[in-house]
Design a protein around this motif. Structure first.
Motif, PDB file in Angstrom:
ATOM      1  N   LEU A 123      -7.816   2.564 -13.373  1.00 37.83           N
ATOM      2  CA  LEU A 123      -7.640   3.564 -12.314  1.00 37.83           C
ATOM      3  C   LEU A 123      -8.596   3.287 -11.149  1.00 37.83           C
ATOM      4  O   LEU A 123      -8.220   3.398  -9.992  1.00 37.83           O
ATOM      5  N   ASP A 124      -9.820   2.877 -11.475  1.00 37.06           N
ATOM      6  CA  ASP A 124     -10.789   2.523 -10.423  1.00 37.06           C
ATOM      7  C   ASP A 124     -10.257   1.369  -9.579  1.00 37.06           C
ATOM      8  O   ASP A 124     -10.401   1.350  -8.363  1.00 37.06           O
ATOM      9  N   LEU A 125      -9.682   0.402 -10.280  1.00 38.64           N
ATOM     10  CA  LEU A 125      -9.136  -0.770  -9.583  1.00 38.64           C
ATOM     11  C   LEU A 125      -8.095  -0.336  -8.557  1.00 38.64           C
ATOM     12  O   LEU A 125      -8.121  -0.761  -7.401  1.00 38.64           O
ATOM     13  N   HIS A 126      -7.214   0.567  -8.979  1.00 36.12           N
ATOM     14  CA  HIS A 126      -6.154   1.011  -8.077  1.00 36.12           C
ATOM     15  C   HIS A 126      -6.683   1.946  -6.996  1.00 36.12           C
ATOM     16  O   HIS A 126      -6.228   1.913  -5.861  1.00 36.12           O
ATOM     17  N   ARG A 127      -7.654   2.778  -7.377  1.00 34.89           N
ATOM     18  CA  ARG A 127      -8.172   3.763  -6.426  1.00 34.89           C
ATOM     19  C   ARG A 127      -8.670   3.079  -5.155  1.00 34.89           C
ATOM     20  O   ARG A 127      -8.430   3.527  -4.041  1.00 34.89           O
ATOM     21  N   GLY A 128      -9.357   1.962  -5.320  1.00 37.68           N
ATOM     22  CA  GLY A 128      -9.925   1.260  -4.171  1.00 37.68           C
ATOM     23  C   GLY A 128      -8.896   0.521  -3.345  1.00 37.68           C
ATOM     24  O   GLY A 128      -9.147   0.195  -2.188  1.00 37.68           O
ATOM     25  N   LEU A 129      -7.758   0.232  -3.958  1.00 35.55           N
ATOM     26  CA  LEU A 129      -6.748  -0.549  -3.231  1.00 35.55           C
ATOM     27  C   LEU A 129      -5.798   0.330  -2.432  1.00 35.55           C
ATOM     28  O   LEU A 129      -5.148  -0.139  -1.499  1.00 35.55           O
ATOM     29  N   PHE A 130      -5.702   1.590  -2.845  1.00 32.98           N
ATOM     30  CA  PHE A 130      -4.755   2.484  -2.165  1.00 32.98           C
ATOM     31  C   PHE A 130      -5.527   3.603  -1.454  1.00 32.98           C
ATOM     32  O   PHE A 130      -6.102   4.476  -2.109  1.00 32.98           O
ATOM     33  N   PRO A 131      -5.515   3.585  -0.131  1.00 36.23           N
ATOM     34  CA  PRO A 131      -6.298   4.593   0.614  1.00 36.23           C
ATOM     35  C   PRO A 131      -5.816   6.021   0.358  1.00 36.23           C
ATOM     36  O   PRO A 131      -6.588   6.959   0.540  1.00 36.23           O
ATOM     37  N   GLU A 184      -9.865   3.992 -17.435  1.00 40.69           N
ATOM     38  CA  GLU A 184     -10.523   4.491 -16.223  1.00 40.69           C
ATOM     39  C   GLU A 184     -10.873   3.346 -15.267  1.00 40.69           C
ATOM     40  O   GLU A 184     -10.904   3.531 -14.051  1.00 40.69           O
ATOM     41  N   GLN A 185     -11.121   2.156 -15.820  1.00 41.85           N
ATOM     42  CA  GLN A 185     -11.405   1.015 -14.941  1.00 41.85           C
ATOM     43  C   GLN A 185     -10.136   0.560 -14.212  1.00 41.85           C
ATOM     44  O   GLN A 185     -10.190   0.167 -13.048  1.00 41.85           O
ATOM     45  N   ARG A 220       0.825  -1.207   0.000  1.00 43.39           N
ATOM     46  CA  ARG A 220       0.000   0.000   0.000  1.00 43.39           C
ATOM     47  C   ARG A 220       0.861   1.259   0.000  1.00 43.39           C
ATOM     48  O   ARG A 220       0.398   2.324  -0.379  1.00 43.39           O
TER      49      ARG A 220
END
Lengths: 297, 620
Positions: free
Chosen positions: A98-106, A95-96, A77
C-alpha cells in the motif's frame, strides 16, 4: 469527451494471426462496460493495449484523450488496473504494498484503504506470499481503487475467487467507484457478474467487436431462434439473413441469434424462408455468449 | 494395495527428474565456467613462469563446477507436485531423486573434466606445461565420491518435505556447496583410498535418511511461521483522511524505495541477489583500477578485467528484469526503472575503482615512477607503459648518445607477423656503457616527471661498473624521490573515463539489443537465445585475450602498452584531454540513451522470462 477510444485496433503476436483485428468502440465517462468473449478472443490484449503495456500495430487508442504509449505516467496515474495474472511483490507486507502505491498515486485516499481493509479483513502485516489467492486479489483491487481512478480496468479480476468473495469484491469496488463517477471496463467469463454490474456489453470474437450494446437493449432486442432440421434450412442460409449474428447446428435444431425482437425474428424467418414451426424467444446473456462464441458460427 | 513400480518405470522417473533434465544447460554453463577459471589459472601460471599446473587448483575447479550445480541445479526439489498425487512411496521418490541428482552431478563433473583435459592438452602443446602430476581420472574419482556425500547431505535435510525452503535450507545448501571444493582441495594429491571416507559417510547418512522417511512428503513444514497477522496496520488506522503535501513527498520517496526494493528482490536469492551482484561489480571496479600492480608490478590485468566486467554486468542485468511485470501496470517511469536497473552497477563499478585507486596511493604505486631494474644478466630502465612509443610502420629509431654511442631500442611487435611495434626509447637489450644507461635514465625522468636531471649527475650518484665491466646500481638503488623531492609524484594518466567507456559502452549497446527482444510478438525463447548469444559474445572478448596470449598471436601487456601510449598521445594537451573526456562521456551517454529507449518502448511480458541460469532450476 470519451474516457476510452479504441479506433481500428490491430495487434498480432505472430505474423498473419491477428489477436485484435480492427476493434473500434468508445466509452463515455461514468459507464460500466463488460468485455466478454471466449478465451483467445482478445480481451486481455485489448486491456493491455489500453494500459499501454502493448503497442497497437494499427489504429489508435486514446485514454482521456492521451496516447497511453506516449504519456504512460499521465495515463497510468488515472487508471486502476487488476489482472488475473498480475503479481504483487510477494516479499512485501500488505502495508508496504500500500505504501508503494500511495507514493505513486497523488490522489490516494487512505479512508478508502482503511474501509476496504476492514471490509475484506486483510491482515496488513502479512507478506503477500502468505496470503490466499483471494486475499492477494483483494489487495490488488484495493490498490487499484484506493486512488479513486477515473478509469478502472479489470481483466478477469474475480477469476479463481469463491462466489461470495467474487460478488463482495466486484460489487464493493464498483459501488465505490460509481460513487466517484469512475468509468469501468472489465472483462469476465462470469455472465452473471456482467449482467449484474455492467450497463453495456462489448463482445469480442476473433479479434473483432461482435456485439456492442446497452444491456437493456440486449435483453429487449436480441432473440434466439430454434429452427428444426426437417425444413432443410442450412446454417449458411440463416447467416445470410440480415440481423443474424450467428448460427449453430445442434442436435435438436439450428440455433440462430438475431439482432431483432423475437416477434420480428419469427416474421423474418417466415417471410424469407417460409419457416413457421420454430421457437423464438428472448435470449439470456450467457446463452448468447454460448451461441455466439461457442464455435461453428 | 500398492504395487511396486517396474524398473522401466523407475528409469523413466529418473529421466524425468528436474535435476537430470536441466543437465544439458548445466553442461554448457560448466564448460564456460571451467574455461574461464582455467584461463585465470593458465595466465597466473604463465606469469609465475611455472612449468606445471597446480594440483589443488585443478581439483578446486572441478569442485566448483559441482558446487555451482548443487546450489542452483534444482537439487533441492525432491519431486514434482504431480508426483505427490501419484501412488508412489516416499522411498521411491527419495531414491529416484537421489539417483537422478547423482547422475546429473557426474555428467556436470565429466563436462568440467573434459574442458580441463582440452585446456591442459592445448597448454602442454603451446607452453610446455604439465598437468601437475596428478591424473584427471583420479580427481574425478575423488569428486564423484564427494558428490555422493553432498547428495546424501542434501537428501537427508528435512527429508519430509518436497522441497526444503527458507533460510536454514539455503544455508544447508550453501554449506554443502562450499564443502565440495573444500574437500576436493583437501583430498587432491592424497591417496585414492581416502575416497572411501566420503562414500562411507554418504552411505550412513542415506541409510539414516531412508529410515526416517515419512509415509508422505509435505509441501510445507508443519511448523507455523511466527509472522504477525494483525488485521489493520496501525499506521493506516491513524492516517488522516487527506494526505498533506509533505506526507505526499515522503510517501513518494518511500514508494520509490519500495520500487527499488522490488526490482532488486529477484531470484534466485531475493534481496541478496542485487547486493551480491553489486559486490561483484565493485570488485571488478577495484581490479580495473590496476590495484594488483601495487603488490605485483607486472600484474596489470585491467584490459582483461574490463572485458570480464562487461560479461558480468550483462549476466547480472537479466535477473533484474524479473520484477518488471509487477511494476509495469504502475505509473513508474521506464526511464526511472532503467536508471534503477543500471546506475547502481555503474556506481558500484566507480566506487570499486575509487577504492582500488586509493589503495594504490596508500600502498605506493611504484609503476608510475622511473625505476632501474636489475635482473642479471640484464638491466633496464623501467617507465610506465604510457611513456613507451609505438612504431606503426615497424621502423624503430636508434637510441643515440651525444658521444656517438648507438643502440637498438627494446621492442615487441603488437601481433605476430605484423609491422606495428611497441618500443621503449629508454631501454636497449644490447650491452651498453654505464654513461649510456645514465643518459637513458635521465631521458626517462624528463619524460615521466617533466624535469631534467643531467645524465652526468645520474651517473655519479647511482651507477657503478664492476670489475667485469658490468653496469649496476650503487648501494641503495635509484632513490630519485628521496634525492630529488621536487620531482614529485608523476600524475596518473586520465584512464578512468577511458576505462569506464571501454566497459559501459559495450554493456549499454548489448543491453539495447537485449531489451529490443522485449516485444510481445517475440517468444521467451527468442529473448533467452539473444541473451545467451550476447553473453557468449562478451565471453569471446574476454577469452579471446587468453587465446591470443596462449597462441602467441599477441601479448596482452604489449596490447595494453599500445593502448596506454595511444591514450597518452590523445591527452597530450589540456584541450585534447578535455576533448577526449567529452567524447568518452558523450559516447557513454548516447549508448545509455539507446538502451534506455529500448526499455521505454518495451512490451514487458506478464510472465517473467527466465534468463539467469539459476532460474531454470528454481520455482518462484
Amino acid at each position: 469527451m470519451n474516457i476510452v477510444d479504441f479506433d481500428n485496433i490491430h495487434r498480432a503476436y505472430q505474423r498473419g494471426a491477428d489477436v485484435l483485428n480492427g476493434v473500434t468502440f468508445s466509452i463515455g465517462a461514468g459507464r460500466v462496460v463488460g468485455l466478454v468473449g471466449k478465451n483467445g478472443a482478445g480481451k486481455t490484449t485489448l486491456l493491455r493495449v489500453a494500459m499501454g503495456m502493448l503497442e497497437a500495430q494499427q489504429g489508435a487508442v486514446r485514454l482521456f484523450g492521451l496516447d497511453p504509449r506516449r504519456d504512460p505516467l499521465e495515463v497510468k496515474r488515472r487508471i486502476g488496473f487488476v489482472s488475473e495474472d498480475q503479481i504483487l511483490p510477494p516479499f512485501l507486507k500488505v502495508e508496504q504494498v500500500l505504501d508503494l502505491h500511495r507514493g505513486l498515486f497523488p490522489t490516494w485516499d487512505d479512508s478508502i484503504t482503511r474501509d476496504l481493509i476492514d471490509r475484506f479483513g486483510i491482515p496488513a502485516q502479512t507478506k503477500i506470499k502468505a496470503l490466499s489467492k483471494g486475499q492477494a486479489r483483494q489487495v490488488a483491487l484495493l490498490c487499484a481503487v484506493a486512488h479513486k481512478p477515473e478509469l478502472l480496468l479489470l481483466d478477469e479480476p474475480a477469476a479463481g475467487l469463491d462466489p461470495a468473495s467474487r460478488r463482495d469484491f466486484l460489487e464493493t469496488s464498483i459501488q465505490l467507484l460509481n460513487e466517484t463517477g469512475s468509468t469501468i471496463l472489465f472483462s469476465s467469463h462470469y455472465m452473471s457478474d456482467v449482467e449484474r454490474l455492467a450497463d453495456r456489453i462489448v463482445m469480442l470474437h476473433e479479434g473483432r467487436v461482435l456485439i456492442d450494446s446497452e444491456l437493456d437493449e440486449l435483453r429487449e432486442h436480441y432473440s434466439l431462434a430454434l429452427v428444426p432440421h426437417n425444413g432443410g434450412t442450412s446454417r449458411t442460409t440463416l447467416l445470410s439473413l440480415e440481423g443474424c449474428l450467428g448460427a449453430r447446428d445442434r442436435s435438436d435444431a439450428l440455433h440462430a441469434v438475431f439482432n431483432l425482437e423475437p416477434e420480428s425474428t419469427s416474421r423474418l424467418l417466415e417471410t424469407e424462408l417460409g419457416i413457421t414451426d420454430l421457437l423464438c424467444s428472448r435470449i439470456a446473456l450467457e446463452d448468447m455468449f454460448i451461441e455466439l462464441a461457442g464455435g461453428q458460427q | 494395495m500398492t504395487t511396486k513400480p517396474s524398473l522401466r518405470f523407475r528409469l523413466s522417473q529418473v529421466g524425468r527428474d528436474r535435476a537430470l533434465r536441466s543437465v544439458p544447460l548445466w553442461i554448457v554453463v560448466t564448460a564456460l565456467n571451467t574455461s574461464v577459471l582455467m584461463g585465470v589459472i593458465a595466465m597466473r601460471v604463465a606469469r609465475d613462469g611455472s612449468a606445471s599446473l597446480p594440483t589443488r587448483e585443478l581439483a578446486l575447479v572441478l569442485g566448483l563446477a559441482l558446487a555451482v550445480y548443487l546450489l542452483a541445479g534444482g537439487v533441492r526439489s525432491r519431486c514434482r507436485r504431480i508426483d505427490m498425487t501419484l501412488p508412489l512411496s516416499t522411498s521411491n521418490l527419495w531414491t529416484v531423486h537421489s539417483i537422478a541428482t547423482y547422475l546429473a552431478g557426474l555428467l556436470v563433473l565429466l563436462a568440467s573434466a573434459a574442458v580441463l583435459a582440452t585446456h591442459m592438452s592445448i597448454l602442454s602443446r603451446r607452453a610446455a606445461f604439465s598437468g601437475g602430476g596428478e591424473s584427471l581420472v583420479g580427481f574425478c574419482a575423488q569428486l564423484a565420491a564427494i558428490w555422493f556425500l553432498a547428495v546424501m547431505v542434501m537428501q537427508s535435510y528435512r527429508a519430509d518435505l518436497r522441497k526444503p525452503t527458507g533460510r536454514s535450507a539455503f544455508l544447508t545448501s550453501l554449506a554443502t556447496a562450499v564443502g565440495i571444493p573444500f574437500l576436493a582441495a583437501l583430498l587432491a594429491g592424497r591417496s585414492q583410498s581416502l575416497t572411501i571416507a566420503p562414500i562411507a559417510a554418504g552411505v550412513i547418512l542415506g541409510y539414516r535418511s531412508i529410515l526416517s522417511l515419512p509415509k508422505c512428503l509435505s509441501l510445507s513444514p508443519l511448523e507455523v511461521s511466527s509472522e504477525s497477522t494483525g488485521a489493520v496496520a496501525p499506521a493506516l488506522a491513524e492516517t488522516s483522511e487527506s494526505t498533506p503535501p509533505r506526507d505526499q513527498i515522503l510517501s513518494h520517496r518511500a514508494s520509490r524505495r519500495l520500487v527499488a526494493r522490488t526490482v532488486f528482490h529477484t531470484p534466485p536469492w531475493g534481496s541478496a541477489t542485487g547486493w551480491i551482484a553489486l559486490l561483484f561489480v565493485a570488485g571488478f571496479g577495484f581490479l580495473m583500477s590496476g590495484v594488483l600492480r601495487a603488490w605485483q608490478p607486472d600484474a596489470d590485468v585491467r584490459l582483461w578485467v574490463a572485458t570480464m566486467t562487461v560479461y558480468m554486468l550483462l549476466a547480472f542485468f537479466a535477473p533484474l528484469t524479473f520484477r518488471l511485470p509487477t511494476l509495469d501496470p504502475l505509473p513508474v517511469s521506464r526511464r526511472f526503472l532503467f536508471a534503477l536497473l543500471v546506475l547502481p552497477a555503474v556506481f558500484a563499478l566507480m566506487l570499486g575503482y575509487a577504492g582500488g585507486w586509493l589503495t594504490q596511493r596508500y600502498l605506493g604505486d611504484t609503476n608510475r615512477t622511473v625505476q632501474y631494474r636489475v635482473e642479471m644478466p640484464h638491466c633496464w630502465v623501467s617507465v610506465p607503459y604510457a611513456h613507451l612509443e609505438v612504431a606503426w610502420d615497424g621502423n624503430l629509431p636508434e637510441l643515440t648518445s651525444p658521444w656517438g654511442e648507438t643502440h637498438a631500442a627494446s621492442s615487441s611487435t603488437l601481433f605476430r607477423g605484423g609491422k606495428a611495434t611497441l618500443y621503449s626509447p629508454f631501454n636497449t637489450p644490447e650491452e651498453s656503457s654505464a654513461a649510456f644507461e645514465a643518459l637513458l635514465t635521465s631521458r626517462a625522468i624528463e619524460s615521466v616527471h617533466g624535469t631534467s636531471i643531467p645524465h652526468e649527475e645520474i651517473m655519479e650518484r647511482y651507477f657503478v661498473v664492476d670489475g667485469d665491466r658490468l653496469v649496476g646500481l650503487k648501494q641503495g638503488g635509484l632513490t630519485l624521490e628521496e634525492d630529488f623531492p621536487y620531482l614529485g609524484r608523476p600524475a596518473g594518466q586520465h584512464q578512468f573515463l577511458a576505462l569506464m567507456a571501454l566497459v559501459l559502452i559495450p554493456w549499454f549497446l548489448l543491453l539495447a539489443i537485449f531489451l529490443r527482444t522485449f516485444r510481445a510478438n517475440l517468444s521467451d525463447k527468442t529473448r533467452q537465445v539473444t541473451f545467451w548469444s550476447l553473453l557468449g559474445l562478451s565471453l569471446v572478448l574476454m577469452l579471446g585475450q587468453v587465446a591470443m596470449a596462449v597462441s602467441g598471436l599477441a601479448r596482452p601487456d604489449v596490447l595494453r602498452g599500445t593502448m596506454e601510449v595511444a591514450l597518452r598521445q590523445a591527452t597530450s594537451s589540456t584541450p585534447a584531454t578535455v576533448t577526449l573526456s567529452i567524447a568518452c562521456l558523450a559516447l557513454v551517454i548516447v549508448s545509455y540513451l539507446l538502451a534506455q529507449r529500448q526499455l521505454v518502448k518495451a512490451e514487458i511480458p506478464m510472465t517473467p522470462t527466465k534468463f539467469a541460469l539459476l532460474d531454470f532450476s528454481q520455482e518462484h
